[in-house]
Structure formats: structure tokens, C-alpha cells
Design an enzyme around this catalytic site. Sequence first.
Site, PDB file in Angstrom:
ATOM      1  N   SER A 180       0.790  -1.312  -0.014  1.00  0.00           N
ATOM      2  CA  SER A 180       0.045  -0.010   0.116  1.00  0.00           C
ATOM      3  C   SER A 180       0.944   1.094   0.031  1.00  0.00           C
ATOM      4  CB  SER A 180      -1.091  -0.047   1.302  1.00  0.00           C
ATOM      5  OG  SER A 180      -0.171  -0.380   2.234  1.00  0.00           O
ATOM      6  N   ASP A 236      -3.957   5.965  11.318  1.00  0.00           N
ATOM      7  CA  ASP A 236      -3.108   5.320  10.339  1.00  0.00           C
ATOM      8  C   ASP A 236      -1.576   6.232  10.553  1.00  0.00           C
ATOM      9  OD1 ASP A 236      -1.438   4.939   8.129  1.00  0.00           O
ATOM     10  OD2 ASP A 236      -2.920   5.259   6.641  1.00  0.00           O
ATOM     11  N   HIS A 261       0.963   5.200   6.439  1.00  0.00           N
ATOM     12  CA  HIS A 261       1.058   5.991   5.048  1.00  0.00           C
ATOM     13  C   HIS A 261       1.090   7.365   5.155  1.00  0.00           C
ATOM     14  CE1 HIS A 261      -1.324   1.924   4.948  1.00  0.00           C
ATOM     15  NE2 HIS A 261      -0.679   1.993   3.682  1.00  0.00           N
TER      16      HIS A 261
END
Length: 428
Positions: A148, A400, A403
Site C-alpha cells: 500500500s 494511520d 501511510h
Amino acid sequence: MDTIINPFKDQTHSIPLKKLLLLIIYAFLPIIIIFHLIVYPFPISFSQSKHSLNINTSSSTSSKEIGNDNVEISCDYSNGSWVYDKLGPLYTKCNTIKEGQDCMAHGRPDNNYLYYRWKPKNCELPRFDPKKFLQIFKNKNIAFVGDSLARNQLESLLCMLSTFSDDHELVFSHGDDNKFRKWYFHSYNMNVSIYWSPFLVDGIEKSDKKNYNTMFLDSIDEKWGMDLDQMDLVVLSVGHWFLHSAVYYYGDKVLGCHYCSGLNYTEVGFYDVYGKAFETTFKTIVERRGKNNVGVLDVVVTTFTPAHFEGEWDKYGACPKTKPYDVEERKNLEWMDAEMRERAIEQVRIADKEVAGQKRVRFEAVDVTKLAYLRPDGHPGPYMHPFPFAKGIEERVQNDCVHWCLPGAIDTWNEILLQVIKRMERTI
Ligand SMILES: *[C@@H]1O[C@H](CO)[C@@H](O)[C@H](O)[C@H]1NC(C)=O
Ligand SMILES: *[C@@H]1O[C@H](CO)[C@@H](O)[C@H](O)[C@H]1NC(C)=O
Ligand SMILES: *[C@@H]1O[C@H](CO)[C@@H](O)[C@H](O)[C@H]1NC(C)=O
Ligand SMILES: *[C@@H]1O[C@H](CO)[C@@H](O)[C@H](O)[C@H]1NC(C)=O
């Protein structure tokens, strides 16, 4: 907890207390987080056991020769600091930002994180020039391969290219969560694709049924490998999935496992495995592209980017920083991040040396581990979801801290990518 902590006793490196606490927290985490594991895995264990992986890897560390006639050619983009820059991001709106990284739209209140530019120590990193990028890749195919974070970087690139050329179209989309996609830039006849392949090599991702990854370290994942013939540039970005529990095969032989209590295999850690995955990948690329006459392939590895969890991932304030770290305060990478970076760079060096002079495949690294490490403010945190505090602040909120917000720090990875590509073009 003994079984988890013991491996550290074999270490010559000391484990920072913070990481140790994190480790313990991770160990206690129930398996609630299926979505989370799919989106990005936790660093479950930072241990490297005393057993090393029984595979023959060369350990050449000779560094790449670089030209000395030009500042750009000799610039070390990995060494520098983040400086305030009132120019701000290259784009603010973009329709290819994945929901979870669209921090502005999700109500992230601070925007200081958008106003930093990477200043390499001894040179300048030019602002991204989308026209230049498109000119270089006219009539060409670009592939991002990885997890990702590969996708995160690809989406940043698409946003930056969109500021100059908006005639691109999604022409292919396949797999859950759009794991395989392709965009066509009509006026440049350029394609940009993403291939989901979190190990690069063949493997089976962990699932509800089997709570560990299986990797086959002797063969690449053909989901991207089958298209190798058509690629002109491939950007590889993997790492975080290697931290999970896993069993490793080489052919039909089990080499060992990582964090696999309950399975009767030797713990081998994941660093050697990570290096081996790159080695197999590079060897296969050279085998397939070194022989036939389909043109030059540039292979670029984006190095490991650290996460910035400061405690539990689902607690308020898991990555609360709003500005970069000062490089003087954070001179050294943390140990695991440094090791992951080094394993990838080492394989790039070896592969690059092996193909020197052949002019069919070229290898380079976009060495962003340090840049990323210095950006604890760059992650979505709770703004992975829209307006997480609309009903007030609650104790539990998903974060998160792996990312990167778009726009944001990761745009810089692509600025370096462009410079690295320009440098490769010159060495033809
Ligand atoms: C690894 O393999 C190479 C050739 O394949 C051989 O020359 C070398 O001695 C081997 N190294 C080890 C440590 O087994
Ligand atoms: C960065 O550059 C400084 C000064 O040129 C040097 O002392 C330092 O070792 C470099 N750091 C890295 C990681 O290369
Ligand atoms: C890019 O993809 C389009 C649509 O699939 C195709 O027509 C075109 O030939 C491709 N371009 C290159 C350079 O391969
Ligand atoms: C684990 O493997 C070893 C060696 O293959 C074997 O002797 C032992 O019985 C196995 N233990 C279990 C619990 O299966």
C-alpha cells in the site's frame, strides 16, 4: 511475554525503550483489526534471531560509481533536512487520492505539514516538473509494484502529473480494493500501472484461515512478473508486510519462519528474507530483460519508510506531531528502519554492479528512509477517516501512522524519483 522478549537478548544492538513498549503493546493486541491488517500490517516483532537464513547470498558492498562532473549526478538526496517553504504543495485537489490519505478533505486542522521542502545537504532538489517527467516517459510504460505504500507513492505521482496533463484515464482496474490498475495518459501515450505484490516474490498473504504469510523466496510473483517485458520503469516498494509472522520456502524446502510460535520451524527473522526477496527479483529481471531486445528497463527501489506510532494505534494521539523532527535531534535511524533500508540498498548495489556496462537493465534506489523518519507529522493519523472528532474526542480512534497524507511528504519521494531517473538517462 518471555518468548517475545527473549530474542532481544541475542542482540548486540540495544532496543530503544519506545520500541520495546510498542512491541509489548502489539503483542497484547487482540486480532480485532482485520481491516487494519489488510490495509497495513503492524510491526509485530522487531527481533532478528541468532539463526541466520541458510541461503547463499553474496555480500558485496562496493558502492556504485557515480559521475563527478555534475552536482546533480553526485547529489546525495538522502542526506539533508526539511526546511519551511511558503510555496506549499504542488496540488491541493486531486481525484486519485485514496480515501484514507485525503487528510485535508477529512478535516485535518493543521496544514503546516504541507509547507516543508526537502533540502539535501550539498545540493538542491528541484520542485517536481511534471512536463519533464511526461517527456521522459512518452510512449513508455511505468509500473509501481509493492504494497500500500507503493500505491501511496503512485497516487502522489498521478496527482503531480495531473497538474500538467489531465487527459489520463483509468483503463484497467482489477481485484478487491483496486489492487491492479492502469492509467493511460493519451497525449503522451504513457501508461502508469500498479501491481499489488507485498513480497515481490511469490507468496500467500495471511488471512482469517491462516494467520501468517507464506513466501516462496525462489520465484517472483508472476502477477507483476508476467508483464515485465512491457515495462520501461518499475518502481518497487515493499517492507511492512515482511514484519508479520511468516513461513519461508525455497523450492519445496522450508527455510524457517518468523514469529511463528506453534509452528515447528526455526526462527530466522525477516532481514535476510527481505534481502533475498530483492535478490530473487533482481536476478529474474536481469534474466528476462538482459537477454531479449525490448529496450532498457529502469528498476528503482523506494527504501523502507518508518511508521510513527507513539503508543497504541487506536488511541487518541497515536501520531500527534505537527512538524518534522529536527535532523540534529534525530541523527540516526532507529535500528529496524536502518536495517531494512540497508538490506534493500545492498541488493541494489549488487545488482547494479552485475549489470554494469550491459545497458539493458539499470538499478537505482530512491533512498527516502531518513526523509520519512524525520516526518512524524506526515501521516493521516485519525484523519484516515472523515472528521473523526465530529462527535467530540473519544478515547478510541483508529490511526494511520504508516501511510502519508496527500498532498504531503511522500510527494518528495517522486521528486527524488525524477532526479534519479534523469541521472539514469545520462548514464546510457
Ligand atoms: C556462494 O555461492 C558462490 C557461487 O554460487 C560460491 O562461489 C561461494 O563460495 C558461496 N558462498 C558460500 C558462503 O557458500
Ligand atoms: C550527511 O552529511 C554530513 C556532512 O556532510 C555528514 O557528516 C553525515 O555523515 C552525512 N550523513 C549521512 C547519513 O550520510
Ligand atoms: C498504453 O495502454 C494503452 C491502452 O491499453 C495502449 O493502447 C497503448 O499502446 C499503451 N502504450 C504503450 C506505450 O505501451
Ligand atoms: C519439531 O521438529 C523436530 C525436528 O524436525 C522434531 O524432532 C520434533 O519432534 C518436532 N516437534 C514437534 C512438537 O513436532
